[in-house]
Motif scaffolding. Structure first.
Motif, PDB file in Angstrom:
ATOM      1  N   THR A   1       1.229  -0.846  -0.189  1.00  0.00           N
ATOM      2  CA  THR A   1      -0.099  -0.089   0.198  1.00  0.00           C
ATOM      3  C   THR A   1       0.962   0.879  -0.320  1.00  0.00           C
ATOM      4  OG1 THR A   1      -0.366   0.535   2.342  1.00  0.00           O
ATOM      5  CG2 THR A   1      -1.933  -1.316   1.107  1.00  0.00           C
ATOM      6  N   TYR A   2       0.588   2.404  -0.265  1.00  0.00           N
ATOM      7  CA  TYR A   2       0.936   3.954  -0.163  1.00  0.00           C
ATOM      8  C   TYR A   2       0.120   4.908   0.153  1.00  0.00           C
ATOM      9  CZ  TYR A   2       3.514   7.844  -1.993  1.00  0.00           C
ATOM     10  OH  TYR A   2       3.812   9.111  -1.849  1.00  0.00           O
ATOM     11  N   ASN A   3       0.573   5.668   0.808  1.00  0.00           N
ATOM     12  CA  ASN A   3       0.191   7.139   1.256  1.00  0.00           C
ATOM     13  C   ASN A   3       0.787   7.851   1.145  1.00  0.00           C
ATOM     14  OD1 ASN A   3      -2.086   8.913   2.220  1.00  0.00           O
ATOM     15  ND2 ASN A   3      -1.905   7.594   4.462  1.00  0.00           N
ATOM     16  N   GLY A   4       0.958   8.971   0.689  1.00  0.00           N
ATOM     17  CA  GLY A   4       2.075  10.269   0.769  1.00  0.00           C
ATOM     18  C   GLY A   4       1.449  11.053  -0.015  1.00  0.00           C
ATOM     19  N   ALA A   5       2.323  12.440   0.224  1.00  0.00           N
ATOM     20  CA  ALA A   5       1.906  13.666  -0.671  1.00  0.00           C
ATOM     21  C   ALA A   5       3.219  13.387  -1.913  1.00  0.00           C
ATOM     22  CB  ALA A   5       2.564  14.878  -0.563  1.00  0.00           C
ATOM     23  N   VAL A   6       2.499  13.793  -3.022  1.00  0.00           N
ATOM     24  CA  VAL A   6       3.701  14.325  -4.476  1.00  0.00           C
ATOM     25  C   VAL A   6       3.911  15.552  -3.615  1.00  0.00           C
ATOM     26  CG1 VAL A   6       3.407  14.454  -6.700  1.00  0.00           C
ATOM     27  CG2 VAL A   6       1.888  13.126  -5.654  1.00  0.00           C
ATOM     28  N   TYR A   7       3.108  16.985  -3.883  1.00  0.00           N
ATOM     29  CA  TYR A   7       3.834  18.244  -3.246  1.00  0.00           C
ATOM     30  C   TYR A   7       2.438  19.069  -2.711  1.00  0.00           C
ATOM     31  CZ  TYR A   7       1.194  20.319  -7.158  1.00  0.00           C
ATOM     32  OH  TYR A   7      -0.423  20.941  -7.300  1.00  0.00           O
ATOM     33  N   THR A   8       3.799  20.183  -1.338  1.00  0.00           N
ATOM     34  CA  THR A   8       2.332  20.549  -1.232  1.00  0.00           C
ATOM     35  C   THR A   8       2.481  21.860  -1.867  1.00  0.00           C
ATOM     36  OG1 THR A   8       3.651  20.037   1.233  1.00  0.00           O
ATOM     37  CG2 THR A   8       2.498  21.932   1.020  1.00  0.00           C
ATOM     38  N   TRP A   9       1.023  22.437  -2.364  1.00  0.00           N
ATOM     39  CA  TRP A   9       0.531  23.381  -2.423  1.00  0.00           C
ATOM     40  C   TRP A   9       0.641  24.311  -1.674  1.00  0.00           C
ATOM     41  CZ3 TRP A   9      -4.817  25.671  -2.319  1.00  0.00           C
ATOM     42  CH2 TRP A   9      -4.790  26.339  -3.308  1.00  0.00           C
ATOM     43  N   ALA A  10       0.061  24.407  -0.832  1.00  0.00           N
ATOM     44  CA  ALA A  10      -0.250  25.623   0.165  1.00  0.00           C
ATOM     45  C   ALA A  10      -0.260  24.983   1.921  1.00  0.00           C
ATOM     46  CB  ALA A  10      -1.105  26.546  -0.405  1.00  0.00           C
ATOM     47  N   SER A  11       0.299  25.838   2.757  1.00  0.00           N
ATOM     48  CA  SER A  11      -0.090  25.598   3.986  1.00  0.00           C
ATOM     49  C   SER A  11      -0.232  27.810   4.929  1.00  0.00           C
ATOM     50  CB  SER A  11       1.828  25.027   4.791  1.00  0.00           C
ATOM     51  OG  SER A  11       2.174  24.065   4.044  1.00  0.00           O
ATOM     52  N   SER A  12      -1.211  26.287   6.020  1.00  0.00           N
ATOM     53  CA  SER A  12      -1.340  27.565   6.802  1.00  0.00           C
ATOM     54  C   SER A  12      -1.457  27.816   8.219  1.00  0.00           C
ATOM     55  CB  SER A  12      -2.874  28.240   6.215  1.00  0.00           C
ATOM     56  OG  SER A  12      -3.966  29.148   7.196  1.00  0.00           O
ATOM     57  N   GLY A  13      -0.673  27.659   8.934  1.00  0.00           N
ATOM     58  CA  GLY A  13      -0.726  26.841  10.305  1.00  0.00           C
ATOM     59  C   GLY A  13      -0.094  25.464   9.888  1.00  0.00           C
TER      60      GLY A  13
END
Length: 673
Positions: free
Chosen positions: A60-72
């Motif tokens: 299985t896999y669960n992960g981010a490809v990239y972060t689009w934006a962060s708010s706190g």
């Protein structure tokens, strides 16, 4: 390749095909457009097969490809969740989409928008894949809105037809109603859980079960219940549940291939998939599950009734889709999420088959869609006939066919449930079996059996033409014409879809429902025992089929088929007599229970009346009359009054100054300065 790499390949291959066909269609030509998009979807299907094989091995896999934006602490990411649920959905979406792409070569070959259509359906596939592969609410919402946007483009593909423009606008607006609830649900998740990631939200959900929110002063509501109902309102729009179902039949204004893609494997199944994915949240609220259950039961039964009176071959299949989506929603409501997804899978194959077979009939009938003008097509279109029969038998739940295993499992799960509303739902889904069999085989007998009615049909009797945007299109068969079998690019997908429509239920019911295939991707609380009850009575696929011959659903389905055969082959005078005798009931059904009229009069006409009043009283009277022209008039009056004091005499100015000083002194004394 690793799972993340395969996931990226699966998602981006159809997008690449859509970009090439859409932006460079003139350069690559018609053959290049269909070649590059079919190649993209084929790569996605092969990649999905490889992903599925990896998942079967436990990966299985669960992960981010990239972060689009962060708010706190809140991160908005694009990422993938590859587990048994998403892997199965990837296979279904890419396979059905591949069949539709191949079929489109034959169906749309004379259409001037050929390249544009291939670009759209490939983009549609990309959007649905992003939705089912998402690991967070942001990407889920992106895929959710993207399938809505592309469906708008596809339903209104023939944009010179007013009916198509009306239909795609209707679909867009109705889905905006559902999507408003959906985004409210996502907003509640972001506000209370502080995360958009599925894993962290699901992990924190039990600790939030006791939280309440105040929607109205003094009235406390369960946070989880409100969140789940808001999310499900989104599913009601996308998956066309009562009362947000009104857009789906009108979506038949689009070309037949997109009808198959929307109704079988993509847009309408998004809501079912989403609720199954959100099972850790829904399991914490019996109230939300009851809401889901009752809405699904109403849709399953009452939308089926509407299929009985339809004469457009595509609309009969469309109302069948509405009814079957109701069955899936009922399964979700009794916590049988795996059964709902199982029916989603089997339904995708036989419903795509039925739509594409309907399109093949339309081609053979020279684009006449009225089933009253058909009959006896079996000997002219043998491949279309036999594949349609397979699809119809699967739809009505014939033992050993794929639809039997999923549909009967839903009925048994409802019978085993004690969630509020399950009694009504059981009556609805059981009675729905008879209704489904009757309207399905009404269409089948009218199209493929009986006398050849096209020879006596008048030109004005022909149904609306899928290609009537073309002034030179031929509407229906002439008196000396005969139907003909469709080319191989149309019949090959029918044969390939008929195979899983017949076999896939038999081979997959045990692992998917009773073998723990979905694992942790679907969560069911120990308090909801419908699935456990189902598993305790399961003794194999063959034993289930043999037992199915003795159950009420089988005899109800058989009764529906026999009654349809008697009415439409032996005694065609009876339906006309019933229609004349029960004219009020027929008018209610023909009017679709009045939902369209109500929406038109209350929302559409009401909005126009409200807009007219706002323009007349607000814009013209208040803004233009009072604020703009009124302020200008006031300034003019003040100027004229002030101008009266400009006499040129010293004593006038002195008198004015004295009056001013007196007024200022009086004001200062009054204010106590």
């Amino acid at each position: 390749m690793t799972l993340p790499s395969l996931a990226l390949l699966v998602a981006l291959a159809p997008l690449a095909g859509a970009i090439v066909a859409g932006l460079f269609g003139r350069q690559v030509g018609r053959a290049g457009a269909h070649s590059v998009t079919i190649l993209g979807v084929l790569v996605a299907f092969i990649g999905s097969c490889l992903v599925f094989a990896e998942v079967l091995q436990g990966a299985t896999y669960n992960g981010a490809v990239y972060t689009w934006a962060s708010s706190g602490a809140l991160h908005f990411e694009i990422g993938f969740l590859i587990d048994p649920l998403s892997a199965m959905m990837m296979l279904v979406v890419t396979f059905v989409s591949l069949m539709v792409h191949i079929y489109t070569i034959g169906y749309m070959r004379d259409d001037p928008g050929y390249r544009r259509f291939f670009s759209y359906i490939s983009l549609f596939t990309f959007s649905m894949l992003m939705l089912v592969m998402s690991n967070n609410f942001l990407q889920l919402f992106f895929g959710w809105e993207a399938v809505g946007l592309v469906s708008y483009l596809l339903i209104g593909f023939w944009y010179t037809r007013p009916t198509a423009i009306y239909a795609n606008l209707k679909a867009f607006l109705v889905n905006r109603v559902g999507d408003f609830g959906f985004i409210l649900g996502i907003g509640l998740v972001a506000a209370w859980f502080g995360s958009m990631d599925y894993a962290s939200v699901f992990a924190d959900a039990p600790s939030m079960a006791g939280e309440t929110i105040s929607l109205f002063p003094g009235v406390e509501w369960s946070l989880i219940t409100v969140t789940c109902i808001c999310l499900f309102i989104g599913a009601m729009g996308k998956s066309a549940q009562f009362p947000l179902h009104v857009w789906l039949p009108d979506s038949m204004e689009g070309p037949t291939p997109i009808s198959a893609l929307i109704h079988a494997a993509t847009m309408v199944t998004a809501g079912i998939f989403m609720v199954a994915r959100m099972s850790p949240l829904f399991e914490l609220s019996d109230a939300a599950l009851s809401f889901v259950l009752v809405i699904g039961a109403l849709t399953a039964l009452f939308m089926g009734f509407l299929g009985i009176i339809q004469n457009d071959i595509k609309r009969v299949v469309a109302y069948s889709t509405l009814s079957q989506l109701g069955y899936m929603t009922v399964a979700l409501g009794v916590s049988a999420y795996s059964v709902a997804v199982f029916h989603l899978m089997t339904h995708a194959f036989f419903k795509a088959l039925l739509f594409l077979a309907a399109g093949s009939v339309i081609i053979g009938m020279h684009h006449d869609q009225d089933i009253r003008n058909m009959g006896g097509l079996r000997k002219y279109m043998p491949i279309t006939w036999i594949t349609s029969l397979v699809g119809s038998l699967a739809l009505i739940g014939t033992p050993l066919f794929s639809g039997f295993y999923s549909k009967d499992s839903i009925i048994e799960a409802v019978a085993a449930s004690d969630i509020a509303g399950s009694g009504f739902a059981y009556i609805a889904v059981t009675l729905g079996v008879f209704v489904t069999a009757f309207y399905s085989f009404r269409m089948y007998f009218l199209v493929f059996h009986g006398k050849e009615r096209w020879r006596e049909a008048k030109p004005h009797d022909h149904g609306h033409d899928d290609h009537d945007h073309d002034d030179h299109a031929h509407h229906g068969l002439g008196p000396n014409d005969s139907p003909h079998e469709s080319p191989w690019v149309v019949t090959l997908p029918l044969v390939l879809l008929a195979v899983p429509s017949l076999l896939i239920g038999y081979f997959t019911i045990e692992p998917m429902l009773h073998g723990g295939f979905f694992g942790d991707s679907i969560y069911v609380s120990s308090e909801h025992g419908a699935m456990a009850e189902l598993s305790s009575h399961f003794h194999g696929a063959m034993a289930m089929a043999v037992h199915g011959l003795q159950t009420a659903p089988f005899w109800l389905a058989l009764a529906g088929v026999v009654l349809a055969a008697w009415f439409y082959l032996k005694r065609p005078d009876i339906p006309a007599a019933i229609r004349a005798r029960f004219g009020l009931l027929y008018r209610i059904l023909d009017n679709k229970y009045g939902f369209d009229d109500f929406n038109q009069r209350f929302f559409a006409d009401g909005s126009q009346r409200l807009g007219a009043q706002l323009w007349s009283r607000g814009d013209r009277t208040v803004i233009d009359g009072w604020l703009v022209n009124g302020s200008a008039s006031l300034v003019g009056r003040l100027a004229r009054w002030a101008r009266g004091g400009q006499t040129g005499y010293v004593y006038t100015y002195a008198f004015t100054m004295i009056i001013g000083v007196v007024l200022l002194l009086g004001l200062s004394l009054w204010l106590g300065v």
